[in-house]
Design a protein around this motif. Structure first.
Motif, PDB file in Angstrom:
ATOM      1  N   PHE A 230       0.806  -1.218   0.000  1.00  0.00           N
ATOM      2  CA  PHE A 230       0.000   0.000   0.000  1.00  0.00           C
ATOM      3  C   PHE A 230       0.841   1.271   0.000  1.00  0.00           C
ATOM      4  CE2 PHE A 230      -2.361  -3.405   2.066  1.00  0.00           C
ATOM      5  CZ  PHE A 230      -3.522  -3.419   1.304  1.00  0.00           C
ATOM      6  N   MET A 231       2.111   1.168   0.399  1.00  0.00           N
ATOM      7  CA  MET A 231       3.001   2.321   0.377  1.00  0.00           C
ATOM      8  C   MET A 231       4.430   1.806   0.315  1.00  0.00           C
ATOM      9  SD  MET A 231       2.469   3.430   4.378  1.00  0.00           S
ATOM     10  CE  MET A 231       0.733   2.938   4.390  1.00  0.00           C
ATOM     11  N   THR A 232       5.293   2.563  -0.343  1.00  0.00           N
ATOM     12  CA  THR A 232       6.694   2.184  -0.400  1.00  0.00           C
ATOM     13  C   THR A 232       7.362   2.514   0.925  1.00  0.00           C
ATOM     14  OG1 THR A 232       6.808   2.529  -2.787  1.00  0.00           O
ATOM     15  CG2 THR A 232       8.895   2.577  -1.575  1.00  0.00           C
ATOM     16  N   LEU A 233       7.980   1.523   1.516  1.00  0.00           N
ATOM     17  CA  LEU A 233       8.692   1.707   2.772  1.00  0.00           C
ATOM     18  C   LEU A 233      10.116   2.132   2.473  1.00  0.00           C
ATOM     19  CD1 LEU A 233       7.364  -1.491   4.560  1.00  0.00           C
ATOM     20  CD2 LEU A 233       6.623   0.863   4.928  1.00  0.00           C
ATOM     21  N   MET A 234      10.587   3.161   3.190  1.00  0.00           N
ATOM     22  CA  MET A 234      11.902   3.731   2.954  1.00  0.00           C
ATOM     23  C   MET A 234      12.809   3.499   4.159  1.00  0.00           C
ATOM     24  SD  MET A 234      11.422   4.849  -0.062  1.00  0.00           S
ATOM     25  CE  MET A 234      12.949   5.764  -0.313  1.00  0.00           C
ATOM     26  N   PRO A 235      14.136   3.489   3.948  1.00  0.00           N
ATOM     27  CA  PRO A 235      15.052   3.326   5.076  1.00  0.00           C
ATOM     28  C   PRO A 235      14.769   4.341   6.181  1.00  0.00           C
ATOM     29  CG  PRO A 235      16.252   3.128   3.024  1.00  0.00           C
ATOM     30  CD  PRO A 235      14.856   3.564   2.661  1.00  0.00           C
ATOM     31  N   GLY A 236      14.674   3.841   7.399  1.00  0.00           N
ATOM     32  CA  GLY A 236      14.369   4.703   8.541  1.00  0.00           C
ATOM     33  C   GLY A 236      12.907   4.735   8.915  1.00  0.00           C
TER      34      GLY A 236
END
Length: 283
Positions: A230-236
């Motif tokens: 559902f959403m792109t997960l980013m580092p942090g």
């Protein structure tokens, strides 16, 4: 590796944690890289230093949140069957996803402030996942490869705002100080199986919550894979994964936080937090 932050002269500095729990200053280039994010490569470089050989941080510094500025602070609701039951809500068939405002993040031992007009502010000890590599439509089998590590979260919640003010949980979850993180980010290699960790929270010295991540409805791998659809997960990015039973809302009669209360909480291998509750103060 255990990664922490500490405050000096109004800024946060990153430190490695030694075997005795002391803070060790990381080299300047690693500090600069960590300010830019928590990708796996940067954490690997930080982990390559033996904490015992780094300079000791002196003067009992105040701990900050180990992940100060995630692009997203995502939360999973009702992820322990017995907590859903004590809340009087159906057992979820898919993860319940909501957002906590990143502006609510504070250090592990900072005060928790009751919001203006608070009636039902509650506590929730939770396991937090920190993303270390961009994740979009990842499989459950590969999901944990995208995780940098884990930390303790207190998902402080104002239940009246959450449940009685129009049906949007986010209203009761993102108030200032409602996201204590830490004391450390513990890298994935030090934890092994995140589905066998004890969680606990005491209120004013008395047991309130006791649980183990083995009883989560949706595992950490399932959660990362699901949210990445559902959403792109980013580092942090931080995902907090739900709480075991024992919250104030589930007591008979319900019990909620008041100024002067103290919360102590922790997770095996991830350290402990302690907060004092204070009345609302305008910034």
């Amino acid at each position: 590796m255990k990664l922490a932050t500490y405050r000096t002269s109004g800024r946060l500095n990153f430190a490695s944690v030694d075997d005795a729990g002391g803070l060790r200053t990381l080299p300047a280039d690693i500090q600069a890289s960590l300010q830019g994010g928590f990708d796996l490569r940067t954490l690997s470089r930080a982990s390559s230093f033996n904490a015992e050989t780094l300079p000791i941080v002196t003067d009992s510094p105040q701990l900050g949140p180990p992940v100060p500025t995630p692009s997203k602070f995502i939360a999973i609701g009702l992820n322990y069957r017995d907590h859903a039951e004590e809340s009087g809500l159906p057992i979820p068939t898919e993860p319940v996803v909501f957002m906590k405002a990143p502006s609510c993040i504070v250090g592990p031992n900072d005060d928790v402030m009751l919001p203006l007009e608070s009636q039902k502010t509650d506590w929730e000890v939770e396991l937090g996942i920190v993303i270390g590599e961009r994740a979009s439509y990842v499989s459950e089998g590969k999901a944990l490869d995208h995780v940098a590590g884990y930390l303790v979260v207190n998902d402080v919640s104002e239940r009246a705002f959450q449940n009685e003010r129009g049906g949007t949980w986010d209203k009761g979850k993102g108030c200032d100080t409602f996201g204590p993180l830490g004391p450390w980010l513990v890298t994935r290699d030090e934890i092994g199986d995140p589905q066998n960790l004890d969680l606990w929270l005491d209120l004013n010295g008395a047991p309130a919550q006791r649980g183990n991540t083995s009883t989560m409805i949706f595992s950490c791998a399932e959660i990362v894979a699901y949210v990445s659809r559902f959403m792109t997960l980013m580092p942090g990015d931080v995902i907090t994964t739900g709480t075991p039973p024992g919250v104030g809302m589930g007591r008979k009669p319900p019990t909620f936080l008041k100024a002067g209360d103290t919360m102590s909480l922790g997770i095996s291998g991830l350290g402990e937090q302690r907060q004092t509750v204070k009345a609302y103060e305008r910034a």
